[in-house]
Design a protein around this motif. Structure first.
Motif, short mmCIF file in Angstrom:
data_model
loop_
_atom_site.label_atom_id
_atom_site.label_comp_id
_atom_site.label_asym_id
_atom_site.label_seq_id
_atom_site.Cartn_x
_atom_site.Cartn_y
_atom_site.Cartn_z
N LYS A 66 0.81 -1.22 0.00
CA LYS A 66 0.00 0.00 0.00
C LYS A 66 0.85 1.27 0.00
O LYS A 66 0.50 2.24 -0.66
CB LYS A 66 -0.97 -0.01 1.18
N THR A 67 1.95 1.26 0.73
CA THR A 67 2.82 2.45 0.77
C THR A 67 3.33 2.78 -0.63
O THR A 67 3.24 3.93 -1.08
CB THR A 67 4.01 2.21 1.73
N LYS A 70 0.50 4.02 -3.01
CA LYS A 70 0.17 5.44 -2.81
C LYS A 70 1.21 6.33 -3.48
O LYS A 70 0.87 7.35 -4.09
CB LYS A 70 0.05 5.76 -1.32
N GLU A 73 0.59 6.18 -7.21
CA GLU A 73 -0.59 6.98 -7.53
C GLU A 73 -0.22 8.45 -7.65
O GLU A 73 -0.64 9.14 -8.59
CB GLU A 73 -1.65 6.78 -6.45
N LYS A 74 0.58 8.95 -6.70
CA LYS A 74 0.98 10.37 -6.74
C LYS A 74 1.84 10.67 -7.96
O LYS A 74 1.65 11.68 -8.63
CB LYS A 74 1.73 10.74 -5.45
N PRO A 79 -5.36 7.40 -9.56
CA PRO A 79 -5.49 6.21 -8.72
C PRO A 79 -5.74 4.94 -9.54
O PRO A 79 -5.82 3.85 -8.98
CB PRO A 79 -6.71 6.54 -7.86
#
Length: 181
Positions: A66-67, A70, A73-74, A79
């Motif tokens: 997940k880290t 994210k 995604e940035k 997303p």
């Protein structure tokens, strides 16, 4: 210069991890596609994971937590995993990643790519590690020479560590064990 083998390469050699890096060096790779797939850990437990595949030849896929999702995604500005193809990632080893109650080495994505002028690394098709220049018996061999020799002799791009392993003669005991398997 002797190349050493990180013990974790022996447990999950099919995926990209902290053990693929040259000590203290980042790596820039380009996302090809992202999928969800079943991954088995060293104990044989199966789990659905998000896996990032890279465009660079020889780059092993990376299980994306997940880290890192994210961060991706940035960088991609979206997303949606379908929008992540073509995004360049500057990956590094973080020696302070929490895994349960332990602190372990983990792969992380930098907030921006600062190595744009450097070519993408040539990765070993066997272990996924970057192929680097090597000094052998006082003579320096370039990445291009090592890659060309590996392709000619073994049909694939190999780092010096894997090249040396491929060059090792198979002992009678080892070939007998392989025949028994």
């Amino acid at each position: 210069m002797m190349t050493k083998t990180h013990w974790k390469k022996l447990y999950n050699p099919n995926y990209f991890g902290a053990w693929c890096f040259e000590p203290g060096k980042d790596m820039v790779l380009t996302v090809d596609h992202v999928i969800q797939e079943v991954v088995s850990d060293e104990k044989g437990r199966k789990e659905q994971c998000m896996v990032v595949y890279f465009r660079e030849r020889g780059a092993k896929p990376m299980i994306c937590n997940k880290t890192n999702s994210k961060s991706l995604e940035k960088l991609a500005g979206s997303p949606y995993i379908e929008d992540w193809a073509g995004v360049k990632l500057q990956l590094y080893v973080d020696h302070n990643v929490r895994f349960g109650s332990d602190r372990v080495d983990g792969v992380r994505i930098r907030k921006q790519v600062t190595m744009r002028d450097e070519p993408a690394p040539v990765l070993c098709e066997e272990c996924g590690k970057a192929v680097v220049d090597a000094d052998i018996d006082g003579k320096t061999f370039t990445v291009a020479q090592i890659v060309a020799s590996g392709r000619k002799k073994y049909g694939k791009c190999l780092c010096m560590e894997c090249y040396r392993k491929a060059a090792q003669p198979v002992t009678e005991e080892a070939s007998s064990d392989a025949a028994d398997a």
